[in-house]
Design a protein around this motif. Sequence first.
Motif, PDB file in Angstrom:
ATOM      1  N   UNK A  31       0.850  -1.141  -0.010  1.00 52.64           N
ATOM      2  CA  UNK A  31       0.244  -0.012  -0.106  1.00 52.64           C
ATOM      3  C   UNK A  31       0.889   1.399   0.258  1.00 52.64           C
ATOM      4  N   UNK A  32       1.877   1.242   1.090  1.00 56.15           N
ATOM      5  CA  UNK A  32       2.628   2.372   0.930  1.00 56.15           C
ATOM      6  C   UNK A  32       3.521   2.757  -0.839  1.00 56.15           C
ATOM      7  N   UNK A  33       3.655   1.595  -1.288  1.00 49.70           N
ATOM      8  CA  UNK A  33       4.382   1.498  -2.008  1.00 49.70           C
ATOM      9  C   UNK A  33       3.586   2.116  -3.821  1.00 49.70           C
ATOM     10  N   UNK A  34       2.686   1.439  -3.432  1.00 52.23           N
ATOM     11  CA  UNK A  34       1.486   2.041  -4.443  1.00 52.23           C
ATOM     12  C   UNK A  34       0.435   2.971  -4.647  1.00 52.23           C
ATOM     13  N   UNK A  35       0.276   2.867  -3.351  1.00 50.35           N
ATOM     14  CA  UNK A  35      -0.101   4.024  -2.990  1.00 50.35           C
ATOM     15  C   UNK A  35      -0.932   5.621  -4.132  1.00 50.35           C
ATOM     16  N   UNK A  36      -0.402   6.251  -4.125  1.00 49.28           N
ATOM     17  CA  UNK A  36      -0.101   7.515  -5.054  1.00 49.28           C
ATOM     18  C   UNK A  36      -0.168   6.823  -6.634  1.00 49.28           C
ATOM     19  N   UNK A  37       0.042   5.409  -7.136  1.00 49.79           N
ATOM     20  CA  UNK A  37      -0.973   5.418  -8.014  1.00 49.79           C
ATOM     21  C   UNK A  37      -2.358   5.035  -7.723  1.00 49.79           C
ATOM     22  N   UNK A  38      -2.759   3.780  -6.716  1.00 52.34           N
ATOM     23  CA  UNK A  38      -3.723   3.682  -6.580  1.00 52.34           C
ATOM     24  C   UNK A  38      -4.700   4.982  -6.658  1.00 52.34           C
ATOM     25  N   UNK A  39      -4.847   5.985  -6.036  1.00 52.75           N
ATOM     26  CA  UNK A  39      -5.463   7.187  -5.672  1.00 52.75           C
ATOM     27  C   UNK A  39      -5.238   8.105  -5.972  1.00 52.75           C
ATOM     28  N   UNK A  40      -4.001   7.588  -7.468  1.00 53.34           N
ATOM     29  CA  UNK A  40      -4.682   8.807  -9.089  1.00 53.34           C
ATOM     30  C   UNK A  40      -5.813   8.644  -9.724  1.00 53.34           C
ATOM     31  N   UNK A  41      -5.833   9.564 -10.960  1.00 50.75           N
ATOM     32  CA  UNK A  41      -7.312   9.402 -11.550  1.00 50.75           C
ATOM     33  C   UNK A  41      -6.998   8.675 -12.721  1.00 50.75           C
ATOM     34  N   UNK A  42      -7.910   7.685 -12.843  1.00 49.62           N
ATOM     35  CA  UNK A  42      -7.940   6.537 -14.022  1.00 49.62           C
ATOM     36  C   UNK A  42      -8.838   7.235 -15.504  1.00 49.62           C
ATOM     37  N   UNK A  43      -8.054   6.999 -16.597  1.00 50.62           N
ATOM     38  CA  UNK A  43      -8.711   7.670 -17.095  1.00 50.62           C
ATOM     39  C   UNK A  43      -9.298   6.517 -17.949  1.00 50.62           C
ATOM     40  N   UNK A  44      -9.953   6.701 -19.148  1.00 56.46           N
ATOM     41  CA  UNK A  44     -11.047   6.037 -19.422  1.00 56.46           C
ATOM     42  C   UNK A  44     -11.205   5.843 -20.994  1.00 56.46           C
ATOM     43  N   UNK A  45     -11.889   5.101 -21.195  1.00 57.35           N
ATOM     44  CA  UNK A  45     -12.040   5.396 -22.552  1.00 57.35           C
ATOM     45  C   UNK A  45     -13.556   6.807 -23.013  1.00 57.35           C
ATOM     46  N   UNK A  46     -13.096   6.958 -24.788  1.00 58.96           N
ATOM     47  CA  UNK A  46     -14.422   7.865 -24.703  1.00 58.96           C
ATOM     48  C   UNK A  46     -15.352   7.565 -25.736  1.00 58.96           C
ATOM     49  N   UNK A  47     -16.013   8.497 -26.199  1.00 54.91           N
ATOM     50  CA  UNK A  47     -16.557   8.590 -27.310  1.00 54.91           C
ATOM     51  C   UNK A  47     -16.507  10.000 -27.958  1.00 54.91           C
ATOM     52  N   UNK A  48     -16.913   9.872 -29.311  1.00 53.49           N
ATOM     53  CA  UNK A  48     -16.593  10.496 -30.180  1.00 53.49           C
ATOM     54  C   UNK A  48     -16.921  12.743 -30.168  1.00 53.49           C
ATOM     55  N   UNK A  49     -18.143  11.764 -28.858  1.00 55.19           N
ATOM     56  CA  UNK A  49     -18.624  13.180 -28.584  1.00 55.19           C
ATOM     57  C   UNK A  49     -17.951  13.879 -27.807  1.00 55.19           C
ATOM     58  N   UNK A  50     -17.369  13.148 -26.597  1.00 56.81           N
ATOM     59  CA  UNK A  50     -16.792  13.194 -25.473  1.00 56.81           C
ATOM     60  C   UNK A  50     -14.835  14.013 -25.796  1.00 56.81           C
ATOM     61  N   UNK A  51     -14.217  13.212 -27.018  1.00 56.97           N
ATOM     62  CA  UNK A  51     -13.506  13.102 -27.681  1.00 56.97           C
ATOM     63  C   UNK A  51     -12.383  14.267 -27.054  1.00 56.97           C
ATOM     64  N   UNK A  52     -13.125  15.641 -26.909  1.00 58.86           N
ATOM     65  CA  UNK A  52     -12.169  16.624 -26.677  1.00 58.86           C
ATOM     66  C   UNK A  52     -12.383  16.997 -24.787  1.00 58.86           C
ATOM     67  N   UNK A  53     -12.797  15.697 -24.425  1.00 53.69           N
ATOM     68  CA  UNK A  53     -13.089  16.402 -22.779  1.00 53.69           C
ATOM     69  C   UNK A  53     -12.067  15.465 -22.112  1.00 53.69           C
ATOM     70  N   UNK A  54     -12.115  15.826 -20.567  1.00 51.11           N
ATOM     71  CA  UNK A  54     -11.375  15.117 -19.503  1.00 51.11           C
ATOM     72  C   UNK A  54     -12.952  14.103 -19.386  1.00 51.11           C
ATOM     73  N   UNK A  55     -12.248  13.079 -19.043  1.00 50.14           N
ATOM     74  CA  UNK A  55     -12.549  11.439 -18.587  1.00 50.14           C
ATOM     75  C   UNK A  55     -12.583  11.082 -17.591  1.00 50.14           C
ATOM     76  N   UNK A  56     -12.778  10.530 -16.722  1.00 51.64           N
ATOM     77  CA  UNK A  56     -11.515  10.130 -15.499  1.00 51.64           C
ATOM     78  C   UNK A  56     -11.868   8.829 -14.560  1.00 51.64           C
TER      79      UNK A  56
END
Length: 491
Positions: free
Chosen positions: A74-99
């Motif tokens: 948990x100490x080693x990976x916490x920064x990675x686990x707690x970070x925003x996780x980007x997800x796939x988008x559709x064409x309608x949201x291609x220029x948006x931040x989605x996470x």
Amino acid sequence: MSREQLVVERARRAFQTGKSKPLEYRLHQLKSLLHFISERRTDIAQAVNKDLNKSKNATELFETLGLEGEIHLAVDKLTQWAAPRPVEKNLLTISDEVYIQPEPLGVVLIIGAWNYPWAVTLQPLVGAIAAGNAAVIKPSEVSSHSAKVMEELLPIYLDKELYPVVTGGVSETQELLKQRFDHIFYTGNSTVGKLVMQAAAHHLTPVTLELGGKSPCFIDKDCDLTVACRRVTWGKFVNCGQTCIAPDYILCEPSIQNRVVEEIRKNIKEFYTEDPKKFEDYGRIINQRHFKRVMSLMEGSTVAVGGDSDQSECYIAPTVLRDVTGESKVMQEEIFGPLLPIITVSGVDEAIQFINEREKPLALYVFSPDNKLIRRVIAETSSGALLANDCLVHFTISALPFGGVGNSGMGRYHGQHGFDQLSHLRSCLIKKLNMEGTNDMRYPPHTAKKLSWARFFLLKPVNLGRLRRMALLAMFAVLAAFIVQRFLRSG
């Protein structure tokens, strides 16, 4: 106002200050928990010895070693686990931040169990701290010495308001369950699990239930019985059989039953000597009530190995029961003690049928050299986990989610699975207030042309990797054209 209500309110106020949320604070608390385990190793071992007659080395092996591993991870990976996780988008949201943004749930109630009083109480706490929650810790009153050490020493290392320890019996637990929590994590049996879930429903509180059940162990007649029985013997009788993922019963063909009995007899002697009662690495039943319960389960069954007992010491010898049937008393409930029944079946077909006619177990064990047979058991049964050719060791792999299914529980933990279980995985989409023309298709009137455009933008899959590659190719093409043009001009 009850003591329990006061503790929960204090924990909620502490959580609402936001101090548990910064990653630096979470890491500090996790490291403090690690210091507690390393500095108080002797206190922990003495308490477990008084509760379960477990040796110091066994306590470290089965209680604190895994905890240390979970905290380090948990100490080693916490920064990675707690970070925003980007997800796939559709064409309608291609220029948006989605996470997905993991965020703390709030105040978690952790109700521990007595059979591994440190491991199954503090492992969920690791996930709760890592996820940024406050947590009220309720150790089992049955393992009273461990509960007392936890109550007295844990507050020296962890924030007393965010991570209070509440001791007591049934009435204290019931009072805690009346309070509103943001998650309840319970380890124990399914009877109490139903009561926990019922209490949680009053506040619509989500629950993780780590229960148990009768974990089957099918031994194929073609496998190496010497090795298989050695591993089953260890998995069954460690902690005097008081392990939620212990093999509860063996399924095998009649032709190998005698050999299985003899191999297990040899292993019991090798592991625990001729007199397990005097051996420091053989435990005891937790109390008189459970001693009487386990002893009563032997009624009507044939003892093939062991069977000795001493009520004054809560001692039951490692015991094998042969020619058991599905109707035998020992098959009516989870054993949670050192009794190993053997049920004969005609082969893997009948074994699968036998397993599927009962509640889904927390673990399912199959011993066979045949990968096709193993894959078939995986495909045709359901259990919290399946382990082929060994016992218990899947618990040690933090990358595997640990948890049950159906009657053996719900939810999961270990490693990132524990972090995610005790986090809210929040969906986030951030748009800009421009390109309004692309939104016209969703505004009335809803014409056929707008529907056609909506179908294209919403259903057309977007391969961002491919788009990036195309963009790079286009950039290189422009660059190449520019260089060629400059070369021609200079020539």
